[in-house]
Scaffold this active site. Structure first.
Site, PDB file in Angstrom:
ATOM      1  N   HIS A  14       0.855  -1.190   0.000  1.00 37.73           N
ATOM      2  CA  HIS A  14       0.000   0.000   0.000  1.00 37.73           C
ATOM      3  C   HIS A  14       0.894   1.244   0.000  1.00 37.73           C
ATOM      4  O   HIS A  14       1.919   1.280   0.689  1.00 37.73           O
ATOM      5  CB  HIS A  14      -0.896  -0.011   1.235  1.00 37.73           C
ATOM      6  CG  HIS A  14      -1.870   1.116   1.285  1.00 37.73           C
ATOM      7  ND1 HIS A  14      -1.513   2.375   1.725  1.00 37.73           N
ATOM      8  CD2 HIS A  14      -3.180   1.201   0.944  1.00 37.73           C
ATOM      9  CE1 HIS A  14      -2.561   3.178   1.665  1.00 37.73           C
ATOM     10  NE2 HIS A  14      -3.581   2.489   1.186  1.00 37.73           N
ATOM     11  N   ASP A  16       0.921   4.207   1.372  1.00 34.54           N
ATOM     12  CA  ASP A  16       1.292   4.784   2.666  1.00 34.54           C
ATOM     13  C   ASP A  16       2.255   3.880   3.418  1.00 34.54           C
ATOM     14  O   ASP A  16       3.200   4.352   4.075  1.00 34.54           O
ATOM     15  CB  ASP A  16       0.040   5.025   3.521  1.00 34.54           C
ATOM     16  CG  ASP A  16      -0.858   6.104   2.952  1.00 34.54           C
ATOM     17  OD1 ASP A  16      -0.333   7.035   2.311  1.00 34.54           O
ATOM     18  OD2 ASP A  16      -2.082   6.016   3.137  1.00 34.54           O
ATOM     19  N   LYS A  17       2.040   2.564   3.325  1.00 35.07           N
ATOM     20  CA  LYS A  17       2.921   1.627   4.007  1.00 35.07           C
ATOM     21  C   LYS A  17       4.285   1.538   3.335  1.00 35.07           C
ATOM     22  O   LYS A  17       5.294   1.277   3.994  1.00 35.07           O
ATOM     23  CB  LYS A  17       2.263   0.250   4.075  1.00 35.07           C
ATOM     24  CG  LYS A  17       1.299   0.123   5.229  1.00 35.07           C
ATOM     25  CD  LYS A  17       2.058   0.151   6.538  1.00 35.07           C
ATOM     26  CE  LYS A  17       1.227   0.772   7.638  1.00 35.07           C
ATOM     27  NZ  LYS A  17       2.016   1.345   8.708  1.00 35.07           N
ATOM     28  N   GLU A  42      10.410  11.688   6.925  1.00 35.63           N
ATOM     29  CA  GLU A  42       9.134  11.466   6.262  1.00 35.63           C
ATOM     30  C   GLU A  42       9.403  11.102   4.795  1.00 35.63           C
ATOM     31  O   GLU A  42      10.354  11.592   4.185  1.00 35.63           O
ATOM     32  CB  GLU A  42       8.273  12.737   6.303  1.00 35.63           C
ATOM     33  CG  GLU A  42       8.181  13.397   7.658  1.00 35.63           C
ATOM     34  CD  GLU A  42       7.216  12.690   8.595  1.00 35.63           C
ATOM     35  OE1 GLU A  42       6.444  11.844   8.097  1.00 35.63           O
ATOM     36  OE2 GLU A  42       7.235  12.995   9.787  1.00 35.63           O
ATOM     37  N   GLU A  55      14.573  15.642   9.315  1.00 37.67           N
ATOM     38  CA  GLU A  55      15.746  16.158  10.029  1.00 37.67           C
ATOM     39  C   GLU A  55      16.384  15.034  10.826  1.00 37.67           C
ATOM     40  O   GLU A  55      15.723  14.063  11.201  1.00 37.67           O
ATOM     41  CB  GLU A  55      15.357  17.330  10.939  1.00 37.67           C
ATOM     42  CG  GLU A  55      14.185  17.065  11.865  1.00 37.67           C
ATOM     43  CD  GLU A  55      14.590  16.585  13.241  1.00 37.67           C
ATOM     44  OE1 GLU A  55      15.794  16.601  13.547  1.00 37.67           O
ATOM     45  OE2 GLU A  55      13.704  16.187  14.014  1.00 37.67           O
ATOM     46  N   LYS A 187      -5.815  -3.815   0.440  1.00 36.75           N
ATOM     47  CA  LYS A 187      -6.421  -3.380   1.695  1.00 36.75           C
ATOM     48  C   LYS A 187      -7.373  -4.467   2.171  1.00 36.75           C
ATOM     49  O   LYS A 187      -8.028  -5.133   1.369  1.00 36.75           O
ATOM     50  CB  LYS A 187      -7.191  -2.063   1.515  1.00 36.75           C
ATOM     51  CG  LYS A 187      -6.326  -0.903   1.060  1.00 36.75           C
ATOM     52  CD  LYS A 187      -7.141   0.360   0.878  1.00 36.75           C
ATOM     53  CE  LYS A 187      -7.521   0.984   2.191  1.00 36.75           C
ATOM     54  NZ  LYS A 187      -8.169   2.311   2.015  1.00 36.75           N
ATOM     55  N   PHE A 254      -8.632  -3.810 -10.106  1.00 40.31           N
ATOM     56  CA  PHE A 254      -7.610  -3.091  -9.344  1.00 40.31           C
ATOM     57  C   PHE A 254      -6.259  -3.507  -9.924  1.00 40.31           C
ATOM     58  O   PHE A 254      -5.588  -4.372  -9.391  1.00 40.31           O
ATOM     59  CB  PHE A 254      -7.727  -3.471  -7.867  1.00 40.31           C
ATOM     60  CG  PHE A 254      -6.788  -2.742  -6.940  1.00 40.31           C
ATOM     61  CD1 PHE A 254      -5.920  -1.752  -7.379  1.00 40.31           C
ATOM     62  CD2 PHE A 254      -6.765  -3.062  -5.587  1.00 40.31           C
ATOM     63  CE1 PHE A 254      -5.062  -1.108  -6.512  1.00 40.31           C
ATOM     64  CE2 PHE A 254      -5.910  -2.427  -4.707  1.00 40.31           C
ATOM     65  CZ  PHE A 254      -5.063  -1.449  -5.163  1.00 40.31           C
ATOM     66  N   ASP A 262      -1.992   5.916  -6.351  1.00 40.33           N
ATOM     67  CA  ASP A 262      -2.386   6.873  -5.317  1.00 40.33           C
ATOM     68  C   ASP A 262      -1.139   7.288  -4.547  1.00 40.33           C
ATOM     69  O   ASP A 262      -0.254   6.464  -4.292  1.00 40.33           O
ATOM     70  CB  ASP A 262      -3.405   6.229  -4.369  1.00 40.33           C
ATOM     71  CG  ASP A 262      -4.068   7.239  -3.446  1.00 40.33           C
ATOM     72  OD1 ASP A 262      -3.872   8.453  -3.649  1.00 40.33           O
ATOM     73  OD2 ASP A 262      -4.774   6.825  -2.518  1.00 40.33           O
ATOM     74  N   ALA A 263      -1.046   8.536  -4.161  1.00 38.79           N
ATOM     75  CA  ALA A 263       0.120   9.025  -3.436  1.00 38.79           C
ATOM     76  C   ALA A 263       0.205   8.386  -2.060  1.00 38.79           C
ATOM     77  O   ALA A 263      -0.803   8.055  -1.433  1.00 38.79           O
ATOM     78  CB  ALA A 263       0.058  10.546  -3.303  1.00 38.79           C
ATOM     79  N   ARG A 268       0.390   8.087   7.695  1.00 43.97           N
ATOM     80  CA  ARG A 268      -1.010   8.322   7.387  1.00 43.97           C
ATOM     81  C   ARG A 268      -1.897   7.137   7.788  1.00 43.97           C
ATOM     82  O   ARG A 268      -3.107   7.244   7.748  1.00 43.97           O
ATOM     83  CB  ARG A 268      -1.178   8.639   5.900  1.00 43.97           C
ATOM     84  CG  ARG A 268      -2.532   9.255   5.575  1.00 43.97           C
ATOM     85  CD  ARG A 268      -2.518  10.087   4.323  1.00 43.97           C
ATOM     86  NE  ARG A 268      -2.068   9.357   3.149  1.00 43.97           N
ATOM     87  CZ  ARG A 268      -1.955   9.928   1.944  1.00 43.97           C
ATOM     88  NH1 ARG A 268      -2.235  11.208   1.787  1.00 43.97           N
ATOM     89  NH2 ARG A 268      -1.539   9.224   0.912  1.00 43.97           N
ATOM     90  N   LYS A 269      -1.308   6.034   8.173  1.00 38.87           N
ATOM     91  CA  LYS A 269      -2.088   4.867   8.579  1.00 38.87           C
ATOM     92  C   LYS A 269      -1.891   4.598  10.077  1.00 38.87           C
ATOM     93  O   LYS A 269      -1.662   3.468  10.504  1.00 38.87           O
ATOM     94  CB  LYS A 269      -1.682   3.647   7.749  1.00 38.87           C
ATOM     95  CG  LYS A 269      -2.223   3.692   6.322  1.00 38.87           C
ATOM     96  CD  LYS A 269      -3.739   3.477   6.321  1.00 38.87           C
ATOM     97  CE  LYS A 269      -4.335   3.561   4.923  1.00 38.87           C
ATOM     98  NZ  LYS A 269      -4.440   4.936   4.432  1.00 38.87           N
ATOM     99  N   LYS A 289      10.796   7.793  13.167  1.00 45.57           N
ATOM    100  CA  LYS A 289      11.162   8.525  14.375  1.00 45.57           C
ATOM    101  C   LYS A 289      12.010   7.656  15.296  1.00 45.57           C
ATOM    102  O   LYS A 289      11.681   6.497  15.542  1.00 45.57           O
ATOM    103  CB  LYS A 289       9.905   8.970  15.129  1.00 45.57           C
ATOM    104  CG  LYS A 289       9.027   9.937  14.353  1.00 45.57           C
ATOM    105  CD  LYS A 289       7.777  10.301  15.131  1.00 45.57           C
ATOM    106  CE  LYS A 289       6.894  11.261  14.339  1.00 45.57           C
ATOM    107  NZ  LYS A 289       5.634  11.583  15.054  1.00 45.57           N
ATOM    108  N   LYS A 293      11.640  10.219  20.501  1.00 44.89           N
ATOM    109  CA  LYS A 293      10.316  10.768  20.231  1.00 44.89           C
ATOM    110  C   LYS A 293       9.282   9.922  20.961  1.00 44.89           C
ATOM    111  O   LYS A 293       9.095   8.741  20.649  1.00 44.89           O
ATOM    112  CB  LYS A 293      10.008  10.765  18.731  1.00 44.89           C
ATOM    113  CG  LYS A 293      10.575  11.939  17.950  1.00 44.89           C
ATOM    114  CD  LYS A 293      12.071  11.902  17.823  1.00 44.89           C
ATOM    115  CE  LYS A 293      12.580  12.983  16.876  1.00 44.89           C
ATOM    116  NZ  LYS A 293      14.057  12.972  16.794  1.00 44.89           N
ATOM    117  N   ASP A 295       6.197   9.966  20.754  1.00 42.50           N
ATOM    118  CA  ASP A 295       5.161   9.464  19.861  1.00 42.50           C
ATOM    119  C   ASP A 295       5.342   7.970  19.627  1.00 42.50           C
ATOM    120  O   ASP A 295       4.361   7.227  19.517  1.00 42.50           O
ATOM    121  CB  ASP A 295       5.226  10.176  18.501  1.00 42.50           C
ATOM    122  CG  ASP A 295       4.575  11.542  18.534  1.00 42.50           C
ATOM    123  OD1 ASP A 295       3.860  11.839  19.500  1.00 42.50           O
ATOM    124  OD2 ASP A 295       4.789  12.314  17.586  1.00 42.50           O
TER     125      ASP A 295
END
Length: 398
Positions: A14, A16-17, A42, A55, A187, A254, A262-263, A268-269, A289, A293, A295
């Site tokens: 995918h 995003d992945k 990123e 960074e 998906k 598909f 798709d970008a 994003r997931k 990260k 971090k 997060d």
């Protein structure tokens, strides 16, 4: 009254992945050579272009040439090699990889390397030295709702997201065997019927959208996925699947997928990465990260705490929230919410006594600077995994 709950997952291909895995592959490279590296990378992928930005601060030089080499290696490992699926990422002429990674801001560095406790003269020990890399709220969750399924009882995950991940992983494994028929992008989605929170009854619906070669007809695709992916997953679930509705590629076809279709973007997931929407999410992404971090590191710690509360029989399900201030070592707050609210204060006491949630303590206890396999977490979820050894999934005696 029963109710339905749905979670989704995505395959390794995918878009995003793809970006998550690239960002974490670069993180692994830096931590392998310099465990003290500070990283926030990123990745953006669209069409035939990949942009790597962010960074970092490290003693290891990550040159643009090395970045491009690692990106192409990761894309090939994911499965983007057959040109028939829209783009051959191993062909230098087919993809443009742009790198814009700058040095970490000194304003951030001063707060992380010298915590508020150190600067105010209130530091008590070595774990007070490292401040949180950012402010934020972090959640961890665990549940024993899969205790009746021998293959999954140790996951301590919500059933819908766990089964969706099983489908995605099964698809990706099958795609590597059938590259002439299946593309890397897919998906999955699982809808369960619950009797009450923590008690799933049956699998209501399974949805898979799978990238495929043009020669593979929809009936053949459905039969292949049913026998090789869906049946094994449902059989291991311990849930009633006798009336499960199956939906395969509802759009009809598909063929063009991945970043060409798709970008993609790192982070994003985030709901796929965690609990499939069954538990709260603080909003921070994980991939790209380093462990300073919160997060990432504190989300792992919160999951570790929640899982141990449930695994030790102190709760049927538990949500743990931790809040941090940038540059401060000690959490602003710690909260535990369980299936028995009358016990939550007692559980918070257990957490405070048994788990040190300062960033440096988390990094040390879970050996996060030496994990060096973050790219493996960037597909199929960061929690409840049995295919790789994750330090934050270990169970201790409380």
């Amino acid at each position: 009254m029963s109710y339905l709950f749905t979670s989704e997952s995505v395959a390794a291909g995918h878009p995003d992945k793809v970006c998550d895995q690239i960002s974490d592959a670069l993180l692994d490279e830096l931590l392998q050579h310099d465990p003290e590296s500070r990283v926030a990378i990123e990745t953006v992928a669209s069409g035939s272009q990949i942009h790597v930005v962010g960074e970092m601060r490290s003693t290891h030089e990550l040159s643009p040439v090395r970045v491009q080499e690692l990106v192409r290696q990761k894309l090939a490992a994911i499965g983007y090699t057959p040109a028939s699926y829209g783009l051959d990422f191993n062909d230098a002429a087919s993809v443009s990889i742009n790198v814009a990674i700058s040095q970490q801001s000194p304003d951030i560095a001063q707060g992380v390397d010298n915590s508020l406790e150190v600067r105010s003269g209130q530091a008590a020990d070595a774990y007070d030295r490292l401040g949180a890399g950012d402010q934020g709220i972090i959640f961890g969750y665990a549940s024993n709702e899969l205790a009746g399924a021998p293959a999954h009882r140790d996951s301590f995950m919500p059933a819908a997201i766990h089964l969706a991940h099983q489908l995605s992983r099964g698809y990706s494994d099958l795609q590597k065997q059938r590259q002439q028929d299946l593309g890397p992008d897919a998906k999955t989605q699982v809808t369960l019927r619950y009797a009450r929170p923590g008690q799933p009854l049956e699998v209501d619906t399974v949805l898979i959208s799978a990238q495929h070669a043009e020669h593979l007809h929809s009936e053949e695709l459905a039969a292949l996925l049913h026998s090789e992916v869906i049946n094994p997953t449902l059989a291991s679930s311990g849930l009633d699947a006798s009336q499960t509705r199956l939906i395969i590629n509802p759009s009809g076809r598909f063929i063009i997928g991945g970043p060409v279709g798709d970008a993609g973007l790192t982070g994003r997931k985030i709901v796929v990465d965690t609990y499939g929407g069954y538990a709260p999410h603080g909003g921070g992404a994980f991939s790209g990260k380093d462990p300073s971090k919160v997060d990432r590191s504190a989300a792992y710690a919160a999951r570790w705490v929640a899982k141990n509360l449930v695994a030790n029989g102190l709760a049927q399900h538990a949500t743990v929230q931790i809040a941090y201030a940038i540059g401060a070592a000690h959490p602003v707050s710690v909260c535990v919410l369980s299936d028995n609210p009358q016990q939550d204060e007692k559980l918070e006491k257990v957490v405070r006594e048994r788990f040190d949630l300062r960033p440096a303590a988390i990094i040390d206890r879970l050996q996060l600077q030496r994990f060096n396999a973050y790219q493996q977490t960037a597909a199929f979820g960061h929690f409840g995994r049995t295919d790789i050894a994750l330090p934050w999934e270990q169970v201790i005696t409380l």
